[in-house]
Design a protein around this motif. Sequence first.
Motif, PDB file in Angstrom:
ATOM      1  N   SER A  78       0.643  -1.049  -0.192  1.00  0.00           N
ATOM      2  CA  SER A  78      -0.025   0.099  -0.025  1.00  0.00           C
ATOM      3  C   SER A  78       0.947   1.251  -0.018  1.00  0.00           C
ATOM      4  O   SER A  78       2.092   1.361   0.057  1.00  0.00           O
ATOM      5  CB  SER A  78      -1.148   0.021   1.225  1.00  0.00           C
ATOM      6  N   ASN A  79       0.156   2.502  -0.047  1.00  0.00           N
ATOM      7  CA  ASN A  79       0.675   3.803  -0.255  1.00  0.00           C
ATOM      8  C   ASN A  79       1.579   4.082  -1.286  1.00  0.00           C
ATOM      9  O   ASN A  79       2.470   4.571  -1.306  1.00  0.00           O
ATOM     10  CB  ASN A  79       1.427   4.218   1.233  1.00  0.00           C
ATOM     11  N   PHE A 130      -9.478  -1.620  -2.598  1.00  0.00           N
ATOM     12  CA  PHE A 130      -8.124  -1.019  -3.142  1.00  0.00           C
ATOM     13  C   PHE A 130      -7.987  -1.353  -4.640  1.00  0.00           C
ATOM     14  O   PHE A 130      -8.729  -2.059  -4.809  1.00  0.00           O
ATOM     15  CB  PHE A 130      -7.206  -1.541  -2.204  1.00  0.00           C
ATOM     16  N   SER A 131      -7.387  -0.849  -5.355  1.00  0.00           N
ATOM     17  CA  SER A 131      -6.780  -1.003  -6.551  1.00  0.00           C
ATOM     18  C   SER A 131      -5.548  -1.592  -6.809  1.00  0.00           C
ATOM     19  O   SER A 131      -4.605  -1.181  -5.550  1.00  0.00           O
ATOM     20  CB  SER A 131      -6.743   0.288  -7.509  1.00  0.00           C
ATOM     21  N   ILE A 132      -5.125  -2.430  -7.675  1.00  0.00           N
ATOM     22  CA  ILE A 132      -3.819  -3.060  -7.807  1.00  0.00           C
ATOM     23  C   ILE A 132      -3.424  -2.462  -9.253  1.00  0.00           C
ATOM     24  O   ILE A 132      -4.217  -2.790 -10.247  1.00  0.00           O
ATOM     25  CB  ILE A 132      -3.889  -4.666  -7.880  1.00  0.00           C
ATOM     26  N   ASN A 133      -2.776  -1.510  -9.253  1.00  0.00           N
ATOM     27  CA  ASN A 133      -2.240  -0.869 -10.244  1.00  0.00           C
ATOM     28  C   ASN A 133      -0.809  -1.449 -10.827  1.00  0.00           C
ATOM     29  O   ASN A 133      -0.020  -1.884 -10.324  1.00  0.00           O
ATOM     30  CB  ASN A 133      -1.721   0.458  -9.992  1.00  0.00           C
ATOM     31  N   PHE A 134      -0.940  -1.854 -12.361  1.00  0.00           N
ATOM     32  CA  PHE A 134      -0.076  -2.462 -13.206  1.00  0.00           C
ATOM     33  C   PHE A 134       0.413  -1.172 -14.135  1.00  0.00           C
ATOM     34  O   PHE A 134      -0.230  -0.682 -14.627  1.00  0.00           O
ATOM     35  CB  PHE A 134      -0.447  -3.590 -13.837  1.00  0.00           C
ATOM     36  N   THR A 135       1.844  -0.960 -14.014  1.00  0.00           N
ATOM     37  CA  THR A 135       2.463   0.113 -14.701  1.00  0.00           C
ATOM     38  C   THR A 135       3.704  -0.679 -15.576  1.00  0.00           C
ATOM     39  O   THR A 135       4.145  -1.245 -15.027  1.00  0.00           O
ATOM     40  CB  THR A 135       3.078   1.135 -13.846  1.00  0.00           C
TER      41      THR A 135
END
Length: 187
Positions: A133-134, A175-180
């Motif tokens: 997180s964060n 929550f979101s799980i972000n993939f970059t």
Amino acid sequence: MLGLRKINPLVRAIGTVGAIAALVGGVTFALNTSNTVALTPNDLTTATASLGIGAGTSCPTSNTSTTGLQDPSLAPGGSTSVPFCLDNTGGVPLVVSVSIPQDLTTSTAAQDTTLTITCPIEGTLSTTLSNWSNGASFAFPNQLPFSTGNVDNCTATAALSTSYTGSGGEAIQAFSINFTGTQPTTP
């Protein structure tokens, strides 16, 4: 017009030496100068870095989101999973990193829940939700190639520790799980 004999002999000598030096210098420069060659034609196009995500194995896609983990009754020792796919829709290999932008550090359940993301091409990442997180970002060990049809069918799994002693019904905030995906840097 002044005759050559009327010029001071010292000035004539300096002029003659200067003319000879200029002539020798010009000949030497000409002998030490190569012909011109060219690297031509030059035709460059920039590549794009672009990542798509899809539900299950429904890639290729250019979606920007898909449904994540859902479990209203995760018990200690239990887990829940969701399959998804990542698709490199750009023109360069991608280093894919994962982060959760929300602050989950205050939740006991998030501290005791391990999120594991497994992608056969890129590898596996695993740590507690509170560590993710964060905006903490973790990069997969392997790159996602950009060749056509190179889709990575992944799984996200949330597992609640058997030692979790929190009260039942504690909800972890959404929550979101972000993939970059970013182009790898070259040394």
